[in-house]
Enzyme design. Structure first.
Site, PDB file in Angstrom:
ATOM      1  N   ASP A  12       6.757 -75.864  43.893  1.00  0.00           N
ATOM      2  CA  ASP A  12       6.551 -76.512  45.178  1.00  0.00           C
ATOM      3  C   ASP A  12       7.285 -75.676  46.229  1.00  0.00           C
ATOM      4  O   ASP A  12       7.846 -74.613  45.917  1.00  0.00           O
ATOM      5  CB  ASP A  12       7.002 -77.975  45.156  1.00  0.00           C
ATOM      6  CG  ASP A  12       8.506 -78.165  44.997  1.00  0.00           C
ATOM      7  OD1 ASP A  12       9.260 -77.165  44.913  1.00  0.00           O
ATOM      8  OD2 ASP A  12       8.946 -79.327  44.959  1.00  0.00           O
ATOM      9  N   CYS A  69      10.925 -76.485  41.039  1.00  0.00           N
ATOM     10  CA  CYS A  69      11.007 -77.392  42.184  1.00  0.00           C
ATOM     11  C   CYS A  69      12.480 -77.448  42.598  1.00  0.00           C
ATOM     12  O   CYS A  69      13.242 -76.546  42.261  1.00  0.00           O
ATOM     13  CB  CYS A  69      10.432 -78.773  41.853  1.00  0.00           C
ATOM     14  SG  CYS A  69      11.245 -79.688  40.519  1.00  0.00           S
ATOM     15  N   GLY A  72      13.970 -79.313  39.039  1.00  0.00           N
ATOM     16  CA  GLY A  72      13.307 -79.056  37.766  1.00  0.00           C
ATOM     17  C   GLY A  72      12.875 -80.330  37.072  1.00  0.00           C
ATOM     18  O   GLY A  72      12.023 -80.313  36.193  1.00  0.00           O
ATOM     19  N   GLY A  74      11.344 -83.209  38.377  1.00  0.00           N
ATOM     20  CA  GLY A  74      10.013 -83.684  38.743  1.00  0.00           C
ATOM     21  C   GLY A  74       8.902 -82.878  38.095  1.00  0.00           C
ATOM     22  O   GLY A  74       7.906 -83.430  37.631  1.00  0.00           O
TER      23      GLY A  74
END
Length: 156
Positions: A12, A69, A72, A74
């Site tokens: 992301d 992210c 880590g 999510g």
């Protein structure tokens, strides 16, 4: 790693910088890297990227994948929702090695806000050089696979 030297990777917006570092690192090691996004710092929800990588790994398009992210967590939760996928957040060498050796995890996740670039490269190398050892871990992984089969439908 005895499998084809290809890997899927995604992040992301919070993981963009670390993902780009890992893409360069993997290419320098001879890996064919499929960067599934993101490409800029515009906000994106981590499940949108995590599911792309996890589905590609779950289908067998890539033997392994990496997701990044903020923490880590999510990305790991998202990836573990995809049938046939085992994803582990990695922050230390022992977990990196055991993720593959004991758990046969095809995906590792990093938190850019937690793990720096040098450590992430080292942990990636440890994981990529590890192989599933079977042995006492094989029945446990088989049980995880049976749970997966009980509750999920295959990825199309």
């Amino acid at each position: 790693m005895t499998e084809k030297k290809s890997i899927a990777i995604g992040a992301d917006h919070l993981g963009l910088e670390l993902k780009n570092t890992l893409v360069e690192h993997l290419k320098a090691k001879g890996y064919e890297v499929n960067d599934m996004g993101v490409v800029d710092s515009n906000p994106v929800d981590y499940p949108d990227i995590g599911v792309k990588v996890a589905e590609a790994v779950g289908r067998g398009d890539y033997p392994r994948g990496i997701l990044v992210c903020g923490t880590g967590a999510g990305m790991a939760i998202t990836a573990n929702k995809v049938p046939g996928v085992r994803a582990v957040p990695v922050m230390d060498p022992y977990t990196a090695e055991r993720a593959m050796a004991s758990n046969n995890a095809q995906i590792i996740t990093f938190g850019q806000l937690i793990v720096g670039p040098a450590v992430a490269k080292m942990l990636t190398d440890i994981w990529l050089n590890a192989e599933f050892q079977g042995g006492r871990s094989a029945p446990k992984v088989a049980k995880m696979d049976a749970i997966d089969e009980k509750y999920r439908k295959p990825v199309k």
